[in-house]
Write a protein that holds these residues in place. Structure first.
Motif, PDB file in Angstrom:
ATOM      1  N   THR A 237       1.227  -1.139  -0.003  1.00 30.73           N
ATOM      2  CA  THR A 237      -0.210  -0.077  -0.092  1.00 30.73           C
ATOM      3  C   THR A 237       0.718   1.612  -0.250  1.00 30.73           C
ATOM      4  O   THR A 237       0.644   2.214   0.038  1.00 30.73           O
TER       5      THR A 237
ATOM      6  N   VAL B   7       6.543 -13.826   3.759  1.00 29.32           N
ATOM      7  CA  VAL B   7       4.899 -14.217   3.351  1.00 29.32           C
ATOM      8  C   VAL B   7       4.884 -12.972   3.024  1.00 29.32           C
ATOM      9  O   VAL B   7       4.502 -12.141   4.745  1.00 29.32           O
TER      10      VAL B   7
ATOM     11  N   GLY C 128       0.708 -10.590   2.601  1.00 31.81           N
ATOM     12  CA  GLY C 128      -0.698 -10.664   1.811  1.00 31.81           C
ATOM     13  C   GLY C 128      -0.674  -9.355   1.351  1.00 31.81           C
ATOM     14  O   GLY C 128      -0.764  -9.523   0.504  1.00 31.81           O
ATOM     15  N   SER C 129      -1.602  -8.004   1.749  1.00 35.48           N
ATOM     16  CA  SER C 129      -1.682  -7.507   1.915  1.00 35.48           C
ATOM     17  C   SER C 129      -0.568  -6.282   1.211  1.00 35.48           C
ATOM     18  O   SER C 129      -0.531  -5.428   0.484  1.00 35.48           O
TER      19      SER C 129
ATOM     20  N   ILE D 231     -10.162  -1.865   8.406  1.00 30.69           N
ATOM     21  CA  ILE D 231      -9.154  -2.357   8.342  1.00 30.69           C
ATOM     22  C   ILE D 231      -8.745  -2.878   7.412  1.00 30.69           C
ATOM     23  O   ILE D 231      -9.367  -3.978   6.807  1.00 30.69           O
TER      24      ILE D 231
ATOM     25  N   THR E 126      -4.428  -9.214   5.187  1.00 33.18           N
ATOM     26  CA  THR E 126      -5.589 -10.295   5.060  1.00 33.18           C
ATOM     27  C   THR E 126      -6.330 -10.438   6.527  1.00 33.18           C
ATOM     28  O   THR E 126      -5.411 -10.092   7.450  1.00 33.18           O
TER      29      THR E 126
ATOM     30  N   GLY F 202      -5.158 -13.475   7.290  1.00 36.74           N
ATOM     31  CA  GLY F 202      -3.781 -14.768   7.379  1.00 36.74           C
ATOM     32  C   GLY F 202      -2.964 -13.744   8.870  1.00 36.74           C
ATOM     33  O   GLY F 202      -2.190 -13.963   9.911  1.00 36.74           O
TER      34      GLY F 202
ATOM     35  N   ALA G 102      -4.032 -10.761  10.350  1.00 36.07           N
ATOM     36  CA  ALA G 102      -4.639 -10.060  11.604  1.00 36.07           C
ATOM     37  C   ALA G 102      -3.917 -11.006  12.843  1.00 36.07           C
ATOM     38  O   ALA G 102      -3.454  -9.493  13.296  1.00 36.07           O
TER      39      ALA G 102
ATOM     40  N   ILE H  37      -4.210  -7.322  15.280  1.00 40.13           N
ATOM     41  CA  ILE H  37      -4.842  -5.535  14.680  1.00 40.13           C
ATOM     42  C   ILE H  37      -6.191  -5.249  15.896  1.00 40.13           C
ATOM     43  O   ILE H  37      -6.942  -6.083  16.590  1.00 40.13           O
ATOM     44  N   GLY H  38      -5.945  -4.049  15.508  1.00 36.56           N
ATOM     45  CA  GLY H  38      -6.717  -3.066  16.392  1.00 36.56           C
ATOM     46  C   GLY H  38      -7.674  -1.380  16.440  1.00 36.56           C
ATOM     47  O   GLY H  38      -6.830  -1.138  15.202  1.00 36.56           O
ATOM     48  N   ALA H  39      -8.246  -1.092  16.602  1.00 35.40           N
ATOM     49  CA  ALA H  39      -9.008   0.016  16.711  1.00 35.40           C
ATOM     50  C   ALA H  39     -10.130   0.187  16.989  1.00 35.40           C
ATOM     51  O   ALA H  39     -10.780  -0.855  18.016  1.00 35.40           O
TER      52      ALA H  39
ATOM     53  N   ARG I 209      -0.559  -4.627  19.320  1.00 35.39           N
ATOM     54  CA  ARG I 209       0.177  -4.726  18.043  1.00 35.39           C
ATOM     55  C   ARG I 209       0.891  -5.873  18.635  1.00 35.39           C
ATOM     56  O   ARG I 209       2.069  -5.253  17.557  1.00 35.39           O
TER      57      ARG I 209
ATOM     58  N   TRP J 187       6.590 -18.698   9.106  1.00 36.59           N
ATOM     59  CA  TRP J 187       5.021 -18.876  10.053  1.00 36.59           C
ATOM     60  C   TRP J 187       4.170 -19.119   8.578  1.00 36.59           C
ATOM     61  O   TRP J 187       4.251 -18.344   8.365  1.00 36.59           O
TER      62      TRP J 187
ATOM     63  N   GLU K  53       5.735   0.526  13.010  1.00 35.51           N
ATOM     64  CA  GLU K  53       4.546  -0.231  13.290  1.00 35.51           C
ATOM     65  C   GLU K  53       4.587  -2.031  12.293  1.00 35.51           C
ATOM     66  O   GLU K  53       4.464  -2.763  12.385  1.00 35.51           O
TER      67      GLU K  53
ATOM     68  N   LEU L  48       6.690  -4.241   9.126  1.00 35.40           N
ATOM     69  CA  LEU L  48       7.783  -4.418   8.823  1.00 35.40           C
ATOM     70  C   LEU L  48       8.429  -3.763   8.251  1.00 35.40           C
ATOM     71  O   LEU L  48       8.031  -3.009   6.804  1.00 35.40           O
TER      72      LEU L  48
HETATM   73  C1  LIG Z   1      -4.397   2.829   5.502  1.00 36.22           C
HETATM   74  C2  LIG Z   1      -4.476   1.708   6.779  1.00 36.22           C
HETATM   75  C3  LIG Z   1      -5.461   1.952   7.708  1.00 36.22           C
HETATM   76  C4  LIG Z   1      -4.568   0.813   8.589  1.00 36.22           C
HETATM   77  N1  LIG Z   1      -4.964   0.563  10.024  1.00 36.22           N
HETATM   78  C5  LIG Z   1      -5.136  -0.133  11.130  1.00 36.22           C
HETATM   79  C6  LIG Z   1      -5.551  -0.184  12.257  1.00 36.22           C
HETATM   80  O1  LIG Z   1      -6.703   0.383  12.745  1.00 36.22           O
HETATM   81  N2  LIG Z   1      -5.373  -0.973  13.211  1.00 36.22           N
HETATM   82  C7  LIG Z   1      -4.061  -2.092  12.366  1.00 36.22           C
HETATM   83  O2  LIG Z   1      -3.868  -3.070  13.774  1.00 36.22           O
HETATM   84  N3  LIG Z   1      -3.765  -1.622  11.733  1.00 36.22           N
HETATM   85  C8  LIG Z   1      -3.942  -1.043  11.197  1.00 36.22           C
HETATM   86  N4  LIG Z   1      -3.017  -1.096   9.485  1.00 36.22           N
HETATM   87  C9  LIG Z   1      -2.470  -1.627   9.688  1.00 36.22           C
HETATM   88  C10 LIG Z   1      -2.514  -3.060   8.148  1.00 36.22           C
HETATM   89  O3  LIG Z   1      -3.900  -3.182   7.873  1.00 36.22           O
HETATM   90  C11 LIG Z   1      -2.667  -4.345   8.826  1.00 36.22           C
HETATM   91  O4  LIG Z   1      -1.752  -4.837   9.800  1.00 36.22           O
HETATM   92  C12 LIG Z   1      -2.798  -5.736   8.307  1.00 36.22           C
HETATM   93  O5  LIG Z   1      -3.318  -6.788   9.252  1.00 36.22           O
HETATM   94  C13 LIG Z   1      -2.041  -6.141   7.433  1.00 36.22           C
HETATM   95  O6  LIG Z   1      -2.350  -7.182   6.370  1.00 36.22           O
HETATM   96  P1  LIG Z   1      -1.475  -7.516   5.241  1.00 36.22           P
HETATM   97  O7  LIG Z   1      -2.048  -8.928   4.739  1.00 36.22           O
HETATM   98  O8  LIG Z   1      -1.397  -6.402   4.322  1.00 36.22           O
HETATM   99  O9  LIG Z   1      -0.314  -8.036   5.959  1.00 36.22           O
HETATM  100  P2  LIG Z   1       1.302  -7.553   5.182  1.00 36.22           P
HETATM  101  O10 LIG Z   1       1.794  -6.591   5.129  1.00 36.22           O
HETATM  102  O11 LIG Z   1       1.457  -8.417   3.525  1.00 36.22           O
HETATM  103  O12 LIG Z   1       2.042  -7.920   6.161  1.00 36.22           O
HETATM  104  C14 LIG Z   1       2.344  -8.030   7.347  1.00 36.22           C
HETATM  105  C15 LIG Z   1       3.731  -9.018   7.740  1.00 36.22           C
HETATM  106  O13 LIG Z   1       2.159  -9.755   8.356  1.00 36.22           O
HETATM  107  C16 LIG Z   1       3.012 -11.053   7.938  1.00 36.22           C
HETATM  108  N5  LIG Z   1       2.013 -12.001   7.118  1.00 36.22           N
HETATM  109  C17 LIG Z   1       1.634 -11.847   6.393  1.00 36.22           C
HETATM  110  N6  LIG Z   1       0.495 -12.637   5.839  1.00 36.22           N
HETATM  111  C18 LIG Z   1       1.038 -13.450   6.200  1.00 36.22           C
HETATM  112  C19 LIG Z   1       0.620 -15.140   6.572  1.00 36.22           C
HETATM  113  N7  LIG Z   1      -0.568 -15.757   6.216  1.00 36.22           N
HETATM  114  N8  LIG Z   1       1.501 -15.764   8.028  1.00 36.22           N
HETATM  115  C20 LIG Z   1       1.915 -14.711   8.337  1.00 36.22           C
HETATM  116  N9  LIG Z   1       2.642 -13.703   8.695  1.00 36.22           N
HETATM  117  C21 LIG Z   1       2.051 -13.291   7.738  1.00 36.22           C
HETATM  118  C22 LIG Z   1       3.716 -10.773   6.747  1.00 36.22           C
HETATM  119  O14 LIG Z   1       5.131 -11.486   6.329  1.00 36.22           O
HETATM  120  C23 LIG Z   1       4.882  -8.893   7.687  1.00 36.22           C
HETATM  121  O15 LIG Z   1       5.687  -9.673   7.918  1.00 36.22           O
HETATM  122  C24 LIG Z   1      -3.323   0.093   8.962  1.00 36.22           C
HETATM  123  C25 LIG Z   1      -2.768  -0.519   7.640  1.00 36.22           C
HETATM  124  C26 LIG Z   1      -2.985   1.126   6.352  1.00 36.22           C
HETATM  125  C27 LIG Z   1      -1.953   0.982   4.861  1.00 36.22           C
END
Ligand SMILES: Cc1cc2nc3c(=O)[nH]c(=O)nc-3n(C[C@H](O)[C@H](O)[C@H](O)COP(=O)(O)OP(=O)(O)OC[C@H]3O[C@@H](n4cnc5c(N)ncnc54)[C@H](O)[C@@H]3O)c2cc1C
Length: 342
Positions: A13, A47, A49-50, A113, A116, A118, A120, A125-127, A162, A175, A337, A339
């Motif tokens: 993103t 690994v 996700g989005s 939020i 993905t 997976g 979370a 994740i929290g809000a 977090r 994992w 927050e 990685l």
């Molecule tokens: C606009 C915006 C608002 C946001 N608001 C919030 C909020 O209110 N609260 C909050 O907590 N977060 C928030 N976030 C952060 C984010 O949305 C969360 O952390 C979300 O869970 C990340 O998911 P992802 O699939 O994009 O993970 P990614 O960014 O793809 O990966 C994040 C981490 O998780 C690992 N990972 C991903 N998928 C897996 C899997 N299946 N198994 C093992 N490891 C994995 C990756 O290796 C990496 O270390 C926000 C982000 C944005 C851009």
């Protein structure tokens, strides 16, 4: 099988155009096992996700495994409660909408939020007063090195603010979470829902709309409206959400800072700790709206760093300058927050 030198610009993103040495999107556990079995030797795995909580500040010399496994199943029911198992590649917000459509409650405050299912549990994740761990039952994960499948319950995941076991050295990056089971409330049996509304912004929005009787759908709509007002849409302005965690300090440390900065914004926690509002710390140092080398602190939200042309590296460089200023001014370390892939 794998795509080589794959540009990740549409898979994060913050819109970093980093290259992945190898890329593979898996839509089933079988495909994941196959990929692990034939991966190029000596190449590590990452690994993805989005990509909403990761900043690629350099190319990724690894096999990027993109989780797109789909599926949501009701696996058990009891009076007023339903357990659902959700595949790791399901988009979090589509799960929230799915649950609301079926009259289940629990996920409303976590509406919109990105990311993905997976991912979370990784940072719990929290809000708006709700965290994943409040609804979490268990997860299934596959070890990258051995292909072994495990199930972890809530206690084993060691959730905190977090944080989860997946952020500790023994588990980080090792994992793949393939599914998550959640416990939601169900309106069957005449069960009335309770909602978490004790946040200034939520109360203000409820009174603005003159809402007296809430439903999961209305609550979700209120959260969506608040979030859309204050957070930039990554599709319009590339960002990774809140860039820093709110630092947790001792009460003594908090008092020390408060003596110097009487308007300090903080939240008392249990166990003699306080959570400082990272956005306030940054805002006081006049960072809001500043642009350095193609990265910018968002005009309305000092916690959000945006990519305005410099890519992931520029965002990370900007974050380091902010960390330095916050350390100099308050003696507090701001932990990122997302990685950071440097
Ligand atoms: C606009 C915006 C608002 C946001 N608001 C919030 C909020 O209110 N609260 C909050 O907590 N977060 C928030 N976030 C952060 C984010 O949305 C969360 O952390 C979300 O869970 C990340 O998911 P992802 O699939 O994009 O993970 P990614 O960014 O793809 O990966 C994040 C981490 O998780 C690992 N990972 C991903 N998928 C897996 C899997 N299946 N198994 C093992 N490891 C994995 C990756 O290796 C990496 O270390 C926000 C982000 C944005 C851009």
């Amino acid at each position: 099988m794998f795509q080589k030198q794959y540009c990740l610009v549409n898979n994060n993103t913050i819109a970093s155009d980093a290259l992945a040495a190898y890329f593979y999107a898996f839509s089933s556990e079988e495909q994941l096992h196959q990929a692990l079995a034939v991966r190029p030797s000596g190449v590590g795995c990452f690994v993805l996700g989005s990509g909403s909580n990761v900043v690629f500040a350099s190319d990724v010399n690894a096999l990027v495994l993109h989780n797109v496994i789909q599926g949501i199943d009701v696996v058990d029911r009891a009076e007023g409660v339903v357990w659902i198992q959700v595949a790791g590649g399901v988009l979090w917000h589509s799960l929230v909408l799915w649950s609301i459509e079926r009259g289940y409650s629990g996920l409303e405050n976590l509406s919109l939020i990105p990311g993905t299912v997976g991912a979370a549990p990784i940072q719990n994740i929290g809000a708006y007063g709700v965290e994943l761990c409040d609804l979490f039952e268990s997860l299934e994960a596959i070890e990258i090195e051995t292909g072994q499948r495990i199930s972890l319950n809530k206690q084993q995941c060691d959730f905190a603010y977090r944080h989860s076991i997946f952020k500790t050295p023994a588990y980080a990056g090792r994992w793949v979470v393939v599914s998550v089971t959640l416990r939601l409330r169900s309106s069957r049996d005449g069960n009335r829902f309770e909602f978490k509304t004790e946040y200034g912004e939520i109360e203000a929005e409820l009174s603005r709309r003159s809402i007296t009787r809430l439903t999961p759908e209305l609550m979700s709509d209120v959260i969506i409206c608040i979030r859309q007002r204050k957070l930039p849409d990554p599709n319009v302005l590339p960002n990774a959400g809140s860039f820093f965690k709110n630092p947790i300090v001792s009460v003594d440390e908090c008092d020390r800072i408060k003596n110097k900065f009487p308007s300090l914004v903080y939240y008392p926690l249990e166990g003699g700790k306080c959570k400082l509002a990272a956005g306030w710390l940054i805002d006081q140092l006049n960072w809001k709206g500043k642009e350095v080398g193609g990265a910018k602190v968002h005009d309305q939200q000092a916690l959000v760093l945006t990519n305005v042309g410099g890519g992931g590296k520029a965002v990370v460089d900007l974050s380091k300058r902010i960390q330095g200023d916050v350390m100099d001014a308050y003696g507090v370390f701001l932990e990122p927050e997302p990685l950071i892939f440097a």
